[in-house]
Design a protein around this motif. Structure first.
Motif, PDB file in Angstrom:
ATOM      1  N   VAL A 160       0.839  -1.201   0.000  1.00 46.21           N
ATOM      2  CA  VAL A 160       0.000   0.000   0.000  1.00 46.21           C
ATOM      3  C   VAL A 160       0.876   1.255   0.000  1.00 46.21           C
ATOM      4  O   VAL A 160       0.693   2.172  -0.807  1.00 46.21           O
ATOM      5  N   THR A 161       1.846   1.284   0.898  1.00 43.26           N
ATOM      6  CA  THR A 161       2.744   2.446   0.979  1.00 43.26           C
ATOM      7  C   THR A 161       3.978   2.287   0.089  1.00 43.26           C
ATOM      8  O   THR A 161       4.774   3.221  -0.036  1.00 43.26           O
ATOM      9  N   LYS A 162       4.122   1.082  -0.496  1.00 40.18           N
ATOM     10  CA  LYS A 162       5.269   0.776  -1.369  1.00 40.18           C
ATOM     11  C   LYS A 162       6.599   0.943  -0.633  1.00 40.18           C
ATOM     12  O   LYS A 162       7.552   1.513  -1.144  1.00 40.18           O
ATOM     13  N   THR A 163       6.603   0.411   0.602  1.00 43.33           N
ATOM     14  CA  THR A 163       7.794   0.548   1.432  1.00 43.33           C
ATOM     15  C   THR A 163       8.273  -0.809   1.958  1.00 43.33           C
ATOM     16  O   THR A 163       7.493  -1.751   2.113  1.00 43.33           O
ATOM     17  N   ILE A 164       9.573  -0.865   2.224  1.00 44.09           N
ATOM     18  CA  ILE A 164      10.212  -1.987   2.899  1.00 44.09           C
ATOM     19  C   ILE A 164      10.708  -1.482   4.251  1.00 44.09           C
ATOM     20  O   ILE A 164      11.307  -0.412   4.342  1.00 44.09           O
ATOM     21  N   THR A 165      10.443  -2.254   5.315  1.00 39.51           N
ATOM     22  CA  THR A 165      10.900  -1.888   6.645  1.00 39.51           C
ATOM     23  C   THR A 165      12.041  -2.810   7.071  1.00 39.51           C
ATOM     24  O   THR A 165      11.901  -4.038   7.025  1.00 39.51           O
ATOM     25  N   VAL A 166      13.160  -2.217   7.449  1.00 41.22           N
ATOM     26  CA  VAL A 166      14.319  -2.977   7.917  1.00 41.22           C
ATOM     27  C   VAL A 166      14.226  -3.101   9.436  1.00 41.22           C
ATOM     28  O   VAL A 166      14.257  -2.098  10.148  1.00 41.22           O
ATOM     29  N   GLU A 167      14.087  -4.334   9.917  1.00 39.64           N
ATOM     30  CA  GLU A 167      13.971  -4.585  11.355  1.00 39.64           C
ATOM     31  C   GLU A 167      15.109  -5.431  11.889  1.00 39.64           C
ATOM     32  O   GLU A 167      15.497  -5.297  13.055  1.00 39.64           O
ATOM     33  N   TYR A 168      15.634  -6.310  11.034  1.00 41.88           N
ATOM     34  CA  TYR A 168      16.638  -7.267  11.497  1.00 41.88           C
ATOM     35  C   TYR A 168      17.756  -7.418  10.468  1.00 41.88           C
ATOM     36  O   TYR A 168      17.665  -6.967   9.327  1.00 41.88           O
ATOM     37  N   SER A 169      18.786  -8.111  10.934  1.00 39.98           N
ATOM     38  CA  SER A 169      19.873  -8.556  10.077  1.00 39.98           C
ATOM     39  C   SER A 169      19.992 -10.059  10.297  1.00 39.98           C
ATOM     40  O   SER A 169      19.748 -10.549  11.404  1.00 39.98           O
ATOM     41  N   LEU A 170      20.346 -10.789   9.264  1.00 39.40           N
ATOM     42  CA  LEU A 170      20.437 -12.244   9.358  1.00 39.40           C
ATOM     43  C   LEU A 170      21.890 -12.663   9.225  1.00 39.40           C
ATOM     44  O   LEU A 170      22.501 -12.474   8.173  1.00 39.40           O
ATOM     45  N   SER A 171      22.458 -13.226  10.290  1.00 39.73           N
ATOM     46  CA  SER A 171      23.863 -13.621  10.265  1.00 39.73           C
ATOM     47  C   SER A 171      24.056 -14.826   9.351  1.00 39.73           C
ATOM     48  O   SER A 171      23.094 -15.487   8.950  1.00 39.73           O
ATOM     49  N   GLU A 172      25.322 -15.124   9.076  1.00 40.62           N
ATOM     50  CA  GLU A 172      25.625 -16.218   8.151  1.00 40.62           C
ATOM     51  C   GLU A 172      25.133 -17.558   8.672  1.00 40.62           C
ATOM     52  O   GLU A 172      24.779 -18.447   7.900  1.00 40.62           O
ATOM     53  N   ASN A 173      25.086 -17.701  10.001  1.00 36.05           N
ATOM     54  CA  ASN A 173      24.615 -18.974  10.565  1.00 36.05           C
ATOM     55  C   ASN A 173      23.099 -19.022  10.720  1.00 36.05           C
ATOM     56  O   ASN A 173      22.558 -19.956  11.317  1.00 36.05           O
ATOM     57  N   GLY A 174      22.405 -17.995  10.198  1.00 36.62           N
ATOM     58  CA  GLY A 174      20.946 -18.007  10.200  1.00 36.62           C
ATOM     59  C   GLY A 174      20.297 -17.408  11.426  1.00 36.62           C
ATOM     60  O   GLY A 174      19.092 -17.576  11.636  1.00 36.62           O
ATOM     61  N   LEU A 176      18.793 -14.395  13.528  1.00 39.46           N
ATOM     62  CA  LEU A 176      18.250 -13.038  13.395  1.00 39.46           C
ATOM     63  C   LEU A 176      18.778 -12.182  14.532  1.00 39.46           C
ATOM     64  O   LEU A 176      18.783 -12.604  15.692  1.00 39.46           O
ATOM     65  N   LYS A 177      19.220 -10.983  14.217  1.00 39.34           N
ATOM     66  CA  LYS A 177      19.741 -10.077  15.238  1.00 39.34           C
ATOM     67  C   LYS A 177      19.359  -8.657  14.863  1.00 39.34           C
ATOM     68  O   LYS A 177      18.983  -8.371  13.715  1.00 39.34           O
ATOM     69  N   PRO A 178      19.449  -7.722  15.804  1.00 35.25           N
ATOM     70  CA  PRO A 178      19.158  -6.320  15.468  1.00 35.25           C
ATOM     71  C   PRO A 178      20.123  -5.838  14.391  1.00 35.25           C
ATOM     72  O   PRO A 178      21.249  -6.334  14.286  1.00 35.25           O
ATOM     73  N   PRO A 179      19.705  -4.872  13.582  1.00 35.71           N
ATOM     74  CA  PRO A 179      20.601  -4.361  12.538  1.00 35.71           C
ATOM     75  C   PRO A 179      21.796  -3.637  13.138  1.00 35.71           C
ATOM     76  O   PRO A 179      21.920  -3.511  14.369  1.00 35.71           O
ATOM     77  N   LYS A 180      22.677  -3.146  12.270  1.00 33.52           N
ATOM     78  CA  LYS A 180      23.986  -2.643  12.688  1.00 33.52           C
ATOM     79  C   LYS A 180      23.916  -1.536  13.734  1.00 33.52           C
ATOM     80  O   LYS A 180      24.736  -1.473  14.645  1.00 33.52           O
ATOM     81  N   SER A 181      22.964  -0.639  13.633  1.00 36.06           N
ATOM     82  CA  SER A 181      22.827   0.459  14.586  1.00 36.06           C
ATOM     83  C   SER A 181      21.356   0.829  14.695  1.00 36.06           C
ATOM     84  O   SER A 181      20.513   0.340  13.934  1.00 36.06           O
ATOM     85  N   LYS A 182      21.050   1.714  15.643  1.00 37.43           N
ATOM     86  CA  LYS A 182      19.671   2.154  15.833  1.00 37.43           C
ATOM     87  C   LYS A 182      19.110   2.780  14.562  1.00 37.43           C
ATOM     88  O   LYS A 182      17.956   2.566  14.194  1.00 37.43           O
ATOM     89  N   SER A 183      19.943   3.548  13.868  1.00 38.56           N
ATOM     90  CA  SER A 183      19.500   4.214  12.642  1.00 38.56           C
ATOM     91  C   SER A 183      19.325   3.235  11.480  1.00 38.56           C
ATOM     92  O   SER A 183      18.751   3.591  10.451  1.00 38.56           O
ATOM     93  N   SER A 184      19.832   2.010  11.656  1.00 37.43           N
ATOM     94  CA  SER A 184      19.656   1.002  10.603  1.00 37.43           C
ATOM     95  C   SER A 184      18.220   0.489  10.542  1.00 37.43           C
ATOM     96  O   SER A 184      17.812  -0.100   9.539  1.00 37.43           O
ATOM     97  N   ARG A 185      17.473   0.698  11.616  1.00 34.71           N
ATOM     98  CA  ARG A 185      16.039   0.372  11.576  1.00 34.71           C
ATOM     99  C   ARG A 185      15.341   1.493  10.817  1.00 34.71           C
ATOM    100  O   ARG A 185      15.279   2.634  11.288  1.00 34.71           O
ATOM    101  N   ARG A 186      14.840   1.190   9.634  1.00 33.47           N
ATOM    102  CA  ARG A 186      14.313   2.264   8.789  1.00 33.47           C
ATOM    103  C   ARG A 186      13.268   1.727   7.834  1.00 33.47           C
ATOM    104  O   ARG A 186      13.181   0.529   7.589  1.00 33.47           O
ATOM    105  N   ARG A 187      12.496   2.654   7.288  1.00 33.69           N
ATOM    106  CA  ARG A 187      11.477   2.322   6.289  1.00 33.69           C
ATOM    107  C   ARG A 187      11.837   3.045   5.006  1.00 33.69           C
ATOM    108  O   ARG A 187      12.066   4.256   5.003  1.00 33.69           O
ATOM    109  N   LEU A 188      11.882   2.297   3.902  1.00 36.92           N
ATOM    110  CA  LEU A 188      12.318   2.852   2.622  1.00 36.92           C
ATOM    111  C   LEU A 188      11.222   2.722   1.572  1.00 36.92           C
ATOM    112  O   LEU A 188      10.648   1.646   1.396  1.00 36.92           O
TER     113      LEU A 188
END
Length: 319
Positions: A160-174, A176-188
């Motif tokens: 609807v808003t045509k956006t992707i929300t970044v909430e997590y990062s996925l490590s190589e071993n699978g 899920l963890k918080p993204p690199k920094s607080k500002s990495s949580r974003r909607r694009l």
């Protein structure tokens, strides 16, 4: 001055580094611990037998002098983190590295695709199937980090808003963890072609009888697991090779062999060349501050003296 603990006099650098590594496993991410452990494999043979309280900054600089600027800076950072911890715990009375300037790190340069090269690259990716076309298209039009892309689920996509929300990062071993920094949580917000392909891909999966529930990774494989980093790197290289073969037939210069992270650099570079503000680009890239963006992409914004003079002459009509 703080007194050393009674055992500190007999403690070697190796003993403290190993003790410190055990301590940070409780407070740091597995990837950070792994990076530090790798650094200790280099530091311990160089400095391990030195009594901790006799360690000197000049000694560290001398031992690290044979390494590249990037490795020198990285090893210094790891060692200094361990030393500061020793001071905080009163294992050391003072920080022996505090008076020494950190080794200068010459930042690695990176390559990017031009706008024309992006088109060539995506044309080839599109021919190889919608999965990889979407992966590389989204990378180039969002600037997401590789593990941010891998962590995306269908819940993060809002048609609807045509956006992707970044909430997590996925490590190589699978993991899920918080993204690199607080500002990495974003909607694009995404451009129309990326929106179109995302919806097309979701419809394709549903036609194949594959789930597209909120918790399902967008870039999950047929058996359910998420695509690995090695698979992405391998296919990135394959797409570039195939593109260059096609370009060679047309006598067009080949594409550079980029790392996946260079697709992120390509996105930021194109935004800045189009006149987008540093602040806006920093927010989209998820940088902790606009200073990081400015430092990373200063060469993109550079105008030499001749260009500046020409601009002044044009604006002020000094000719």
């Amino acid at each position: 001055m703080q007194a050393r603990s009674p055992s500190a006099t007999n403690l070697t650098v190796e003993q403290w580094l190993n003790r410190w590594l055990q301590q940070i496993q409780l407070t740091h991410s597995p990837s950070t611990v792994a990076r530090y452990r790798s650094g200790l494999k280099t530091l311990i043979p160089l400095l391990g037998k030195t009594p901790l309280h006799r360690l000197h900054g000049w000694q560290v600089l001398q031992q690290l002098s044979a390494f590249s600027s990037a490795n020198r800076a990285s090893l210094w950072t790891i060692l200094h983190a361990a030393i500061r911890q020793a001071v905080r715990q009163q294992v050391l009375a003072h920080d022996p590295l505090a008076e020494i300037k950190k080794p200068h790190h010459v930042q690695r340069t990176f390559a990017v695709f031009s706008e024309e090269q992006v088109r060539y690259f995506l044309q080839t990716a599109q021919q190889k199937g919608i999965f990889y076309y979407l992966l590389f298209l989204l990378a180039l039009t969002s600037g997401l980090r590789l593990n941010e892309l891998r962590a995306l689920t269908w819940r993060n996509w809002d048609p609807v808003t045509k956006t992707i929300t970044v909430e997590y990062s996925l490590s190589e071993n699978g993991t899920l963890k918080p993204p690199k920094s607080k500002s990495s949580r974003r909607r694009l917000r995404l451009p129309s072609e990326t929106v179109r392909v995302l919806e097309l891909y979701r419809q394709y999966l549903q036609q194949q009888g594959r789930p597209t529930n909120d918790e399902i990774f967008i870039f999950s494989l047929r058996h359910g697991g998420v695509i690995s980093i090695k698979q992405i790197y391998r296919y990135l290289t394959k797409i570039i090779v195939l593109t260059n073969a096609r370009l060679a037939e047309q006598n067009i210069p080949p594409l550079p062999f980029l790392r996946f992270h260079d697709l992120r650099h390509t996105h930021a570079t194109q935004l800045l060349r189009r006149g987008m503000s540093i602040k806006a680009v920093a927010a989209r890239m998820g940088h902790a501050s606009a200073t990081i963006t400015l430092h990373t992409y200063a060469h993109v914004l550079h105008l030499d003296d001749q260009q500046l003079c020409e601009a002044l002459e044009k604006d002020w009509d000094l000719t």
